[in-house]
Each structure stands twice: as structure tokens, then as C-alpha cells.
Write an enzyme that holds these catalytic residues in place. Structure first.
Site, PDB file in Angstrom:
ATOM      1  CG  ASP A   1      -7.384 -59.175  44.681  1.00 57.49           C
ATOM      2  OD1 ASP A   1      -8.598 -59.155  44.386  1.00 57.49           O
ATOM      3  OD2 ASP A   1      -6.906 -59.902  45.584  1.00 57.49           O
TER       4      ASP A   1
ATOM      5  CG  ASP B   1      -6.394 -62.096  50.620  1.00 58.64           C
ATOM      6  OD1 ASP B   1      -6.305 -60.859  50.517  1.00 58.64           O
ATOM      7  OD2 ASP B   1      -7.477 -62.700  50.660  1.00 58.64           O
TER       8      ASP B   1
HETATM    9  C1  GLA Z   1     -10.737 -61.768  49.436  1.00 53.79           C
HETATM   10  C2  GLA Z   1      -9.914 -62.324  48.283  1.00 53.79           C
HETATM   11  C3  GLA Z   1      -8.912 -61.286  47.793  1.00 53.79           C
HETATM   12  C4  GLA Z   1      -9.605 -59.972  47.468  1.00 53.79           C
HETATM   13  C5  GLA Z   1     -10.491 -59.533  48.630  1.00 53.79           C
HETATM   14  C6  GLA Z   1     -11.307 -58.314  48.284  1.00 53.79           C
HETATM   15  O1  GLA Z   1      -9.931 -61.531  50.544  1.00 53.79           O
HETATM   16  O2  GLA Z   1      -9.209 -63.474  48.703  1.00 53.79           O
HETATM   17  O3  GLA Z   1      -8.204 -61.774  46.686  1.00 53.79           O
HETATM   18  O4  GLA Z   1     -10.328 -60.094  46.276  1.00 53.79           O
HETATM   19  O5  GLA Z   1     -11.372 -60.559  49.046  1.00 53.79           O
HETATM   20  O6  GLA Z   1     -10.481 -57.237  48.033  1.00 53.79           O
END
Ligand code: GLA
Length: 386
Positions: free
Chosen positions: A42, A176
Site C-alpha cells: 500500500d 487499514d
Molecule cells: C500495516 C500497515 C499497512 C500495511 C501493512 C502491510 O498494517 O498499517 O498500511 O502497510 O502493515 O501490508
């Protein structure tokens, strides 16, 4: 008919009454998530395929007018008190998320003149299920509710992500917060993390999202997460692109030798993972769960060997899931460095999974693994009164 309230909702409201001797004016909830595939892409502008789950952070809140925000974390038994205007306490722990949300909402401007909040939840903390995003989104939703304002979902997600990046100093992406705001029951969400265009993809009713908690905890603020972020930036610079999203796997293979290690290993995972995610979205749409599952195993291998965010405990859980008939795929879920695996399991194979995986894990590591069959859920919501 009134919807039944969850135990976390009850705990938040009960604690609010005990502590503040009043009724909350609003109750906000925001879910955690699992990610079917698209890990550590992301913040490289890639595609992700998360699902909001039936594990929430719940915030009960009422306004104050003296410039003070008092927040009680019911389950942790902790409390923080902030000044809305000019708080100078160090930004540590969950205080930083609240301070960030308040500051960024105030800039819009959403008027905040103080509030009492009690927070409860059942998203395990530091387990890779996005407890921090759920917390930010629930707190922001509560403040918006108190101010009688709303924000378009993507804007709310972007604001909460900024709270995490600028105040908690974790260089996370948008996945997220976006799915915590915009998740939809019965669906995964295919999100283009560069344009923020998104599309819901139905989850077949016959399949279960099985989370296995390794019991190994991590803290994103102190983990190698930000180091991975920098390594991806290094790779992008060396390849002459703004984000790794702009490089296809074929182009990467042609130019990989121009990138230094370990950035090249990280970039290899990212470019292939983006391609896998788009393929998995298509396979899910066709109902081809076997293909989705194979791509999940490939994703895990990339996270283990190239991105180096798995742990022997998580590898064990994936391998033991793989041996069970009816398990389509399994992989580390979320940032890694500990936390959970996510397995895609045929409904009828769940009892065997629940029997075999924790048993093998205990025998091999001496640790207890908790298995949780998650349901998909809708994104954040607000209720007036209790
Ligand atoms: C965490 C971060 C997300 C993403 C994941 C890995 O959850 O908050 O933004 O980068 O790790 O995919």
C-alpha cells in the site's frame, strides 16, 4: 428492532457511566481487518484486498467545553488526558493517535472543545489485525459525531492514516484505515492505493477466514516497519520511479541488477505482490479459490524470503495449515514480525483446522495458538445515545 450491542460496546458504555457519571452522547465503532493478499504494497502505491472483520474498537463519548480530552482505555486500564489547544506532552503510545486525530480534525476545521471518551475493543493489539487503524477511525468517528459532522469515507481514511504517519511516526499505507471506514459485510475490498479507487468483491459463502494468532507480539513503532519503507524508497529511486507500483515484474527482472541489496529483495516482493493481488482479485471474482489460495502461499514465501517480515512461528502455522485438506491458502497477515496468519478454509475443514494447527504449534514451539474464525463486517458506524 434495535441491533444487539456487542460486549465491547457494553464495556465502553458501562465504563463511561462509571467514570464520567453521565450518558455518552455517541457510540462509534470501527473494525479491524484481515488482508487476503497485497502485503507491504500500500505504501508503494499498489493494490490490496482486505476484508473488515467482526472485531471492533468501540468509543463512547460526550462533549466537554473546557479544552480537555480525557480518554479511558477500558481493557488496558489506562487513561490519558490531553489539552485540545497546545498539548505539549510527548507523543508516545496510543496518545499519539488521539493527538493526531484531534489536530487533523481541528485543521478542517471540525470544532473540538474537549470530550470524555471511553474505549473498549476486541481487536487483539499488535497482532496484525489493525487495532491502531480501528482505534483512529473509531475516535475520529466519535469526534465527528459529537460535532454533528461527517466526512466522505476516503477523506476520513486519509486523515486517520495521516494521524499514524505524522503523529505516531509509522510510515504505514492507507489500507487499514480505508477498509476500517469502507469495509462491507460479505465482501473483500480491492483498493488501488494510489488513486483510492475501490471495488467490492463478494466472498463465497462456503469459505471461512481463519485467523491463527501465534501469540508473538510486535510493536509497529519499534519494529523494522519504517526500515522496510525506506528500503522501498531506495529501490524506487534507483529504478527512477516515484513508487514501485510503476514497475512490472518483467521490467523489474530486466533492471534488478541496478538495485542494491537489501532494497532489491524488498522491491522484488513488492512488484510481484502487486501482480499477485490483481490476479487474486480476478480469481476471487470467478470463485476460483484454489488460485486465490496458491497466490496466498506465494505471498507468504515473498514475505518470508524477500521482505523478511515472517518468523519461524508464523512459517510453522502456514505449513501446518497447508497440510489440511480444504485449506486453500495461508499467509502471514498484516505487517508481520509476529501476530497472526490468515487462512482461507472451506467451511467443512474448519473443525480439523482448529484441532490440528494449534496442536502441532504447541508441540513445536511450546506456545498456544488461538484460532479465530472471523466474519466479514461493515465499516465504521456511529450511534447516537447508547
Ligand atoms: C500495516 C500497515 C499497512 C500495511 C501493512 C502491510 O498494517 O498499517 O498500511 O502497510 O502493515 O501490508
Amino acid at each position: 428492532m434495535l441491533a444487539a450491542v456487542s460486549p465491547a460496546h457494553q464495556r465502553a458504555v458501562h465504563a463511561f457511566r462509571e467514570l464520567f457519571h453521565a450518558e455518552p452522547r455517541v457510540v462509534a465503532r470501527a473494525p479491524g481487518r484481515v488482508n487476503l493478499i497485497g502485503e507491504h504494497v500500500d505504501y508503494n502505491g499498489g493494490f490490496v484486498l482486505p476484508v473488515a472483520i467482526d472485531r471492533d474498537v468501540v468509543v463512547a463519548a460526550a462533549p466537554r467545553s473546557d479544552g480537555i480530552v480525557r480518554v479511558r482505555a477500558v481493557d488496558a486500564g489506562e487513561e490519558v488526558i490531553l489539552q485540545v489547544h497546545g498539548d505539549s506532552a510527548p507523543l508516545v503510545g496510543w496518545r499519539s493517535y488521539i493527538a493526531g486525530v484531534i489536530a487533523l480534525l481541528s485543521q478542517i476545521p471540525i470544532p473540538i472543545e474537549g470530550a470524555d471518551l471511553s474505549v473498549a475493543g476486541d481487536v487483539p493489539i499488535g497482532a496484525g489485525l489493525s487495532s491502531s487503524a480501528a482505534f483512529e477511525v473509531a475516535v475520529a468517528t466519535a469526534f465527528l459525531g459529537l460535532a454533528d459532522r461527517t466526512l466522505p469515507g476516503p477523506e476520513l481514511a486519509v486523515l486517520c492514516r495521516r494521524a499514524e504517519v505524522e503523529y505516531a511516526r509509522v510510515q504505514c499505507g492507507i489500507m487499514d484505515q480505508f477498509v476500517s471506514v469502507l469495509g462491507k459485510a460479505g465482501h473483500a475490498l480491492l483498493l488501488d492505493c494510489r488513486s483510492l479507487e475501490s471495488r467490492y468483491i463478494p466472498l463465497p459463502g462456503s469459505v471461512r477466514l481463519v485467523i491463527t494468532d501465534s501469540g508473538v507480539r510486535r510493536d509497529l513503532q519499534s519494529s523494522a516497519f519504517n526500515e522496510r519503507f525506506s528500503e522501498c524508497r531506495t529501490a524506487a529511486e534507483q529504478l527512477g520511479v516515484r513508487e514501485l507500483r510503476e514497475i512490472s515484474p518483467a521490467e523489474f527482472e530486466r533492471r534488478a541488477s541496478t538495485v542494491t541489496q537489501p532494497a532489491a529483495r524488498r522491491a522484488r516482493h513488492v512488484v510481484y505482490e502487486i501482480a499477485r493481488t490483481l490476479e487474486a482479485a480476478g480469481a476471487l471474482e470467478r470463485g476460483d479459490l484454489s488460485r486465490v489460495g496458491s497466490l496466498m502461499y506465494e505471498s507468504h514465501a515473498g514475505l518470508r524470503d524477500e521482505y523478511e517480515v515472517s518468523l519461524p512461528e508464523l512459517d510453522l502455522l502456514v505449513e501446518s495449515a497447508r497440510r489440511i485438506d480444504g485449506v486453500y491458502g495461508s499467509r502471514v497477515s498484516g505487517a508481520g514480525f509476529g501476530g497472526c496468519t490468515l487462512s482461507l478454509v472451506a467451511e467443512e475443514a474448519v473443525p480439523e483446522f482448529e484441532r490440528a494447527v494449534p496442536g502441532e504449534y504447541l508441540a513445536a514451539t511450546g506456545r498456544h495458538a488461538e484460532v479465530l474464525v472471523a466474519r466479514s463486517s461493515g465499516g465504521a458506524s456511529l450511534q447516537r445515545g447508547t
